[in-house]
Structures are given as C-alpha cells and as structure tokens.
Design an enzyme around this catalytic site. Structure first.
Site, mmCIF file in Angstrom:
data_model
loop_
_atom_site.group_PDB
_atom_site.id
_atom_site.type_symbol
_atom_site.label_atom_id
_atom_site.label_comp_id
_atom_site.label_asym_id
_atom_site.label_seq_id
_atom_site.Cartn_x
_atom_site.Cartn_y
_atom_site.Cartn_z
ATOM 1 N N ASP A 123 -10.073 -3.104 1.181
ATOM 2 C CA ASP A 123 -10.102 -1.670 0.861
ATOM 3 C C ASP A 123 -9.785 -1.540 -0.617
ATOM 4 O O ASP A 123 -8.869 -2.194 -1.118
ATOM 5 C CB ASP A 123 -9.031 -0.916 1.657
ATOM 6 C CG ASP A 123 -9.461 -0.647 3.095
ATOM 7 O OD1 ASP A 123 -10.604 -0.983 3.451
ATOM 8 O OD2 ASP A 123 -8.645 -0.094 3.850
ATOM 9 N N ASP B 189 -16.401 -2.141 1.320
ATOM 10 C CA ASP B 189 -15.782 -0.991 2.010
ATOM 11 C C ASP B 189 -16.665 0.263 1.954
ATOM 12 O O ASP B 189 -17.003 0.741 0.886
ATOM 13 C CB ASP B 189 -14.440 -0.720 1.296
ATOM 14 C CG ASP B 189 -13.686 0.482 1.829
ATOM 15 O OD1 ASP B 189 -13.933 0.888 2.973
ATOM 16 O OD2 ASP B 189 -12.820 1.009 1.085
ATOM 17 N N HIS C 195 -9.823 5.125 -1.395
ATOM 18 C CA HIS C 195 -11.090 4.400 -1.265
ATOM 19 C C HIS C 195 -12.088 4.807 -2.342
ATOM 20 O O HIS C 195 -12.115 5.950 -2.784
ATOM 21 C CB HIS C 195 -11.698 4.650 0.118
ATOM 22 C CG HIS C 195 -10.850 4.126 1.237
ATOM 23 N ND1 HIS C 195 -10.968 2.843 1.720
ATOM 24 C CD2 HIS C 195 -9.852 4.709 1.941
ATOM 25 C CE1 HIS C 195 -10.086 2.666 2.692
ATOM 26 N NE2 HIS C 195 -9.398 3.778 2.846
#
Lengths: 559, 559
Positions: free
Chosen positions: A164, A196, A371
């Site tokens: 991540d 990710d 993210h």
C-alpha cells in the site's frame, strides 16, 4: 545471449484481488513459495456475529513443505491480521520492518504465539533471501510508517509488489518515498509490477499527511475547552501531529482506548513520536486539569459500539466526559457500511453540545487518504516500466479500472494481466498466462471480546459451525417507548441441545434482560451498542456454562 | 396599531426532523390542523425483513376531528409514501399539484384506496384554503417536477415551508424557481421559514439538472453498442434528457422496470416528456434492433436485488441482456447503506464486459443532487428574512449545522429554533417557544412483494408482531463451493405453532432448497439476491397455506 532458466514462476493471490481486504499472495518458483502479506477482512453486514474474516490458505497447507516464509509490507490489519491464524496452521518465518514487527509481536502475544514464531527484521534497502528469492524492500510512504514495497528477484526477472502506498513528498517522519530505487529498477527492466488499486477512482494526487496539520492548527487555535481527536490507532502521522500541536498549545495529552495506547507506545519506543516529559496524563487525571489544557486522543472513529468515543458520545465513559462547548475531531474516513453508526455517534456528540469536525469535504482536510490517486499510480508505472502490469488490492471494478489505466499507458507498460483471488498467473521464458485456479475463500472468525483473556487466547475457525452451533437472541423493542416488549426469544441450534430448553435458556433470557436494564436510554436507542452488549454478556455466560463458543447474533425487532 | 389575535399556533413535526425520511408535519391553529407531507422512510439494515417505515400518527388520530387535510409538497416517497397508511386510518382531503397527484393516484389505486380518497389539485401561485389557513403554493425546482414550497397564512403571520428544493436556474422543463414570490413575502414579513437541511454539509451551489446533459452527450457520442441508463424512476429530468438524446442519436428506447414505465407514462401524459412516434419499443423487441440503435432505460440504481439492472447484471433478465462492450450508466447517487449492494452490481456488470459509468466525482457529473447546497440555502434565507428560522428534513447533525448557518446570518434571521420530531413549537403574539412533546415513532410495514396482487392490496401494520409472528430461514452456504451445507434451518415464532413442527416446516425447507437450486451461481454468490428470492418464495407459500403474514428474515451463514 543469456540463456533463460527453465521453470515456471507462479503468482497466486489468495485474497485481496476482487475483494476489499484480506490481502495475501503466494509467489512460487518450482518448489519454493514465499507469501506476501497475511491480511484480514472486516465482515460484511450479512455476516451477522462474525468478527473477522481471513483467507482460506488451503493452497499453502497443501504445499506446506514448500512455504519458505511470509513477508509483510506494512502493519495494517488487512495485511497482517490473519497472521495468528496462518501461523497456527503453518509456522514459517515472518519478515517485516521494525515497526511492522512491533505490531505483529503484540498480536502474536495476544494469541500466545509469540514464543513459537520466527520473526526477522528487515530494513528498506537491505536485501535478504527467502528460498530462491532475493527480496529488496523499498521504502514507500503511506498512512502508516515504516512501509515497504518489495522488489522480488526471481530467476525470470524482478517482480515489484507495491504494497500500500501514496507518494507523499512531505511525510511527518521525513522518511521519503524511494523514487530512486524504483527508477533504477525501471532502467534495468522489471518483469511485473503489482500495484495497489485502492484509489484508482480518484483523480489527481493524494494530499500529504502534513495537509492535516493545517486543519489541526485551526482547531487548536479556536478550541477554548476540551479537545478530543479521534483517528485510527495506526495513524501514527496523525497522532504525532496531534501530540506536537498539543505541546505547542500547552495542552496535556490523555490517550483513551487500548489500541490507541498500544500504538502510541510502539511509535514512541521506535522514535516515531516524541512526547515531552509531563505532557502525557492518565485518563483519570483529565478532570484535574482545566478544559482548555487537555487534549484527549481517543479511539473509535467508525462508531464501533464499544469504543471509547462511542461510549463518550452517550456519556458512558468513566474518564472521557464531553461537555457543551468541547470540540471533537474525527480525523478519519467513513468506511462504507459504517455511515449509520458514525452519523449516529456524531448526532450523539452534537446533542451533548460538542462542536464536531469530520471529513465533510471542506479544506484544509481533517483526513487524507493513505493510497495513491491516479497521477501517483501513473508516476510509479512510468518509473518502473514493467513488461507485465497486474492490478492488486481492490474490488473487481477497481482492478478493472486500474487495468484500463495501465493499458492506456503505451511505452510504459508491456501487457496488462487481470487476475483475481484464486487465479494462478504463470510466467515462463515465453511470457505470462492465466493458469488453472486454486481453492480460495473466506474463513469467518469470532475472535472474542477484548479484555476477556480466556477468549482472547483462542482464535477459532468457525468453518465447522455445527460443532458449536449458534445462538440468536431476538429482542423486540418498542421504538416509541424504548421498552422491551415481552420476554426475549432465544433461538439456539446445534448447541447444548439437551439443556437448551431448560435452565440455560431461562438464564440466558435473564441475562439479556439485565443487560437491557443497566443500559442508558441513549444506548437503548442505539441498536449497534445494544446488540454488542448483549452479544458480549451472553457470550461470557455461555462460555462459562457450556465451554462452547457458538456464534451469537442478536436480532432486534422494532415494533 | 394592529391588534394581534389571541390564540396559539403549533408546529408539530411527526417525522423527518432528527431522522432521514418520513417527512410529516402538523400545523395547528386552535382546533384546526393541516398536515404537510406524509412520507415514508426506508428501513435501516437492523430492521431485517421490514420493507418500509412510516411515522406514528397517534397525534393526528387523537385529534382526528380537527384534521382538515394533508398538503403534499412533491411526489417523492419520503413525502408521500405513508399516504396509504395514513388515509386508511384518517381519510381527510389531500392537496397536491397535478404531477404529485398522479403518483398519489397510482399508489392509492394499488392499495384500493383511490375511490374513497378526496384528492384536490393545486397549482403554483393559486391560493387555496384549508380550515383557517390560506395556503399559497410556490413553484420550486428539485430533482422531481411540479414541486412546491408552501406559504401558509395563519392568524399570527406567514409560515413558509420550503419542501425539498434546489435553486436550479435551468431546469429541463423551464419551470423556474419562483424567486419573486419568496422576495415579496420577505418584503411583507414572514413569521417563520422551515427549510430543507439535506445538503447543509455541501459548500457552494448544486449544479443544474441540465449539467448531466453534458455527460450524456459524451456517453451517447462514444457508445458503439447497446446503452443502458439507470436512474431513479422519479428522475423525470433525467429520463427526459436521456430520451431526447436517444432520439437525436437515432436510438430506440426500451423502458425496463415497472416503476420506470409507470413514471415515464405519467410524465408523458402530463407533458413533461415527449417521446416521438416510433421511438419507444417494448423490451421484448430489444433483440430485433442492432445494438447501437438501442437505449434501455432500466430501474435499479441502488442494487436492489430484484430490480431490472441487478437481474441484468447477473444475466437473469429476459430482455435486458448485457454484452461485452455495452455501456451501463448509473445516473444516481449511492444512498448510504447501499454501497455494498451497488458495488457488487457494478462488479457483475464489469465481469459481463460492460463499460460502467457511475458517480465517481468526475466531471461533467453523471448525477446531480436535487437539494440546495449552502449558498442556495443562504439565498432563500436572504430573500425570506424570517423572524424565526427552523431547520427541517435532516438528521440531528444536519439540523444543527443548518441552525448554525442561519444563526450566523445577522439581519436576515430573527431567531433560530431547533426542534425534532415530536416537539411542539408554539407561537403566540409574544413569540415562539418549545412546548411539551407529543408521541412520535416509527411503524414498520411489510408491504408485500411487487407483482403479487394479493399482497399488494394490503398494507399491514406490523406493530402487533405477536399476531403473525416471524420466520427466520437460516441457510448455511459454503463460501468456497457455493454449496448449501445441510438442510436449511427454519425458526418460527408466534405463528402457526401447532403445525410448525410438522408438515409446514418440512415443506418450507423444500421451498428454500428449490429456490436455491434454480438460482444461478452468480446469484448464489450475491446474498442480497438470494435472501430476497427466499423471502418472496417463502412468503407466497406461507400466505397461501396459513393466511398469516409473518415477518420473514432470511439469515445466511457463510461457513
């Protein structure tokens, strides 16, 4: 000309591809398997009474003599939460960074697995070997600290697993995203990039963790009374910002909630947070300081019924008392499915007269994502220039959109492969293709309530439900009056059949009634709280009297 | 100097203040009551097995001889959905605009209440009397058409109830928001403004309904195959845009879903939509046209398990077949609590190979809100300049934030009063104050499945649950194999006690097994669908065999 090695490389996602959470992936060369991450998933609301969900690892168990180790990218639950379950079945060495290991140690200790576990500390930039693989951890930025991507050297080439990440140019710990190493791999040539997909739907660039500092600045400057800040206990960046600012504004800091305490302690031990002497106070001391001198860091951003903040919101916390004029900050996102619980908690806070600050889209943000958004995803793809691109970590639509993005990046990506949990992606000297599937699935676990040692010790596979059965307490509550209408019904199956109709049932009913009676009116109006209280009380009673651990699923009927 | 009349004016919200939906408010002068709106609420997930929730109208029933009528602001379910229930208990005249009445007529017809109902058509700008009140409907814009705010002339002054609104400068029907009338009332003096709080958390201005046209333009221009557009069936603006554009792009239009058909028919009858001859085709004809010549308007934006789009997504719709390369547009918002169902449906659509366009925050928007954002709310407050401001339509936090906004508007607002459902706000010549409370609450109704005439006829108050009891079918599904493990358990209570243990139970089990057997693999993986199918099949069986209507709440255990 270089002779390519004969052999097959397999990438086998066991969770997290086509579903949210439960990230776990096997990488296999011949007879050697290394596992990347061992995460859990929080259950969907359909799964009443289940606490957590972990991946089915039949594939690993069937190949148990070939599994060389588990490498963790970072310490979030969806990457490490299944470790106790997996190590119980398959005790292989674990590799993780210092901070991630600290979380892992806590978790294994809770499950009495720490002594038997083989834990290896790794560091960004320091290569290590697992079986035939040389693995190179690369420092990345994320909402947690000490996170890494992995460059896995295989006989067929280098595979990069992003973990991540976001590309945060100004992380609070000043440990930068290692662009240079990705760039070098890109120049040398990368077989596959596994990246990710969480924020593929967000355009642009995710703001830095420091962006929240501006909001905190504003809040500290304005707040004239007690200040409560809630964030995920793993949001070390956030905790650091809050504590630093409390010190500047001459507020003492009380930590409320076990996970908040544990996490802050680890972060302090490892140097991620510095708390000046005299700053930290025990929650019991809050009342001794004038309100404008106190910051309470409290867990429970998702409206979890038994969390510190939920209890404070209904005036049911011993130390965390919210008075009119206090400020409560929710420095977190709303995890889909939790809206009602969270908004219910926010309503309670408003009713107490608190100013509530939550992520409503205003600027500066009170929360930022951990993210990478689309521009960051493109940046990493451009740096790495993989022959194969494989989207990971996401539901099907996210993987699909990520695949489309990469597919449009001519010159930076060779081919895009879409795989889901259970698919076997095979590489050989000629290229890559989807192979047959392996068995994957979700295992539901009822991990026991916190604070109850007996229950905490055992992590229990509920696959054989018939062994312990289930108990459905059904409570009819009159919404108008809040009164419980008639004696609670209890439905039991596959469990204590003989005694169920007799004394046990009657006693269980009494317990439910007692739980309801000792609850406040505000708690009674909040079904989430009531259900959780009933579940915990019944569970304690049933375990004590029968040594069985049935699924307990309270059902509330409003009449 | 004018002598003020002696008497009390009461504003009594019976629903919608402190909760989402179920809008209903009584306005009382002496012995005369007029009711504004009669809405329902969609149940929270805690209320397993309940279809809709309506407000408790004990206050109206206790004063039944004083209730002079119900005035509706517009035709959304959260404003008219409780009408059948209320008229059954209290048959008073209903006042609504032409379009709203058309929806009401459909609804009452379904419940066999149309013949006995007294329906009065009202028009924007034309005042009418209800008891001592002169009511002036004022044209407003919203996501639906023919919506009004109400200026209610009382002996103590004018009360303005905003209804639901946005200030859309370019509505697709060119019927503008009547700024001038609000301005005139503001000049003359307004006692109280009751204003919609739904979008208080959104800064700025809500985009016009026409903004979606730009997105549709883009989609029609690019789509080379079949195009599916899904929106709320009441989104008349959206349906009009889609049909107009289909005609321009030479696509035939098929309407799939009962509510979509009903709604389009009403809109066409009343002149809101014009469908050129030869444009509309029956869903059965879709296959006769080449894909790039077809637009399918289909209901089911919220992933409702039995809706047209949900069924098409799992390839279980007779006429609406989705092929790889087709485009599916979800022109709607995600109602909190529905995320998982919606994303599951989107995943199914992607798996079918469709391009899926949904509200992901990109521009131009594929959906716009129907409610006023903060700048619009301020605009109306500035126009109306009320002595008292009362936020309505919202959960507690929204009312609170709306109250704060109004409280900060010095010169435009006298005082702000926060009230919730059940509070009595009393006005007299001296001012306003909160009075004692009246009984309010939520009544759960299981309205029966669509398409089953017998069940549709009766709307049933489930308050006396003990009369008909409940049935919990419990199905254990192995997530790995999708197989049902062991015979389904059925728990029944308060219902058919004598026969329950015998034949009925066995037969009910067989029905569940049959339902499971005839379901596709994709449906089986989608618990929402499976539960709803089991519920409907079991219900039909139980009603037929016992004439009872227990609550049916399927529980799926994943093992």
């Amino acid at each position: 000309m270089i002779t390519m090695p004969m052999g097959k490389l397999h990438i086998v996602p066991l969770g997290g591809l086509g579903e949210f959470g439960m990230n776990c992936m096997a990488v296999r060369w011949g007879d050697d398997i290394v596992v990347i991450d061992a995460g859990l998933m929080f259950p969907e609301s359909e799964l009443l009474g289940v606490d957590i969900v972990v991946p089915d690892i039949s594939y690993l168990l069937e190949n148990r003599q070939h599994v060389r180790g588990i490498v963790l990218t970072h310490g979030h639950e969806d990457h490490i939460g299944a470790l106790p379950y997996i190590l119980t079945e398959l005790n292989v060495p674990v590799y993780a960074t210092e901070f991630t290991l600290a979380y892992v140690e806590d978790k294994l200790d809770e499950h009495q697995l720490l002594d038997s576990a083989v834990l290896n500390e790794i560091r960004p930039g320091q290569r290590f070997r697992v079986g035939p693989f040389t693995i190179h951890p690369i420092q990345v930025t994320h909402s947690l600290v000490d996170c890494v991507a992995l460059a896995i050297h295989t006989p067929l080439g280098v595979i990069i697993h992003s973990g991540d990440f976001k590309v945060d140019p100004t992380p609070t710990d000043n440990r930068l995203f290692d662009l240079h190493t990705f760039a070098e791999y890109g120049k040398e040539g990368v077989l596959a990039l596994l990246q990710d997909s969480t924020n593929i739907e967000r355009p642009g660039y995710t703001p830095s963790e420091r962006a929240v500092g501006r909001k905190f600045d504003e809040v500290f400057a304005r707040c004239q009374q007690r200040l409560f800040i809630s964030c995920f206990s793993s949001s070390i960046h956030r905790i650091k910002l809050a504590i630093d600012m409390a010190y500047q504004h001459r507020r003492k800091v009380a930590l409320v909630g076990r996970s908040m305490n544990d996490s802050a302690e680890i972060a302090q031990d490892l140097g991620y947070i510095e708390i000046p002497d005299g700053t930290l106070i025990h929650p019991g001391e809050i009342k001794n300081f004038s309100p404008e001198r106190v910051l309470v860091l409290i867990s429970g951003t998702q409206g979890e019924p038994m969390s510190g903040l939920s209890r404070a919101a209904v005036d049911n916390h011993k130390h965390a008392k919210i008075e009119p004029g206090d400020t409560v900050v929710l420095s977190s996102r709303i995890i889909p499915g939790n809206e009602k619980a969270i908004y219910r908690m926010i309503d309670h806070l408003y009713r107490r007269g608190a100013y509530v600050i939550y992520d409503d889209g205003s600027h500066p943000p009170v929360h930022v994502s951990g993210h990478a958004a689309r521009e960051e995803l493109k940046l990493l793809i451009n740096l790495v220039r993989p022959r194969y691109f494989i989207p990971i970590h996401g539901e099907y639509r996210q993987l699909k959109r990520h695949a489309e993005l990469a597919g449009s990046m001519h010159g930076a990506v060779g081919s895009v492969m879409m795989i889901e949990s259970g698919d076997v992606l095979e590489f050989d000297e000629l290229g890559a293709r989807k192979q047959t599937r392996v068995a994957v699935g979700r295992i539901c676990i009822d991990s026991g309530s916190r604070g109850d040692v007996v229950e905490d010790l055992i992590i229990k596979d509920r696959r054989h439900l018939s062994e312990d059965g289930f108990v459905l307490p059904i409570i009819a509550i009159n919404k108008l009056t809040g009164r419980v209408e008639s004696v609670p019904e209890i439905v039991m199956r596959g469990f204590a059949a003989a005694s169920a109709e007799n004394g046990l049932m009657t006693e269980a009913r009494q317990i439910i009634i007692a739980t309801l009676e000792e609850s406040t009116e505000e708690e009674k109006r909040d079904w989430g709280v009531i259900k959780e209280k009933i579940r915990q009380d019944l569970k304690r009673f049933i375990v004590k009297n029968t040594s069985r651990r049935p699924l307990i699923m309270p059902v509330i009927l409003e009449i």
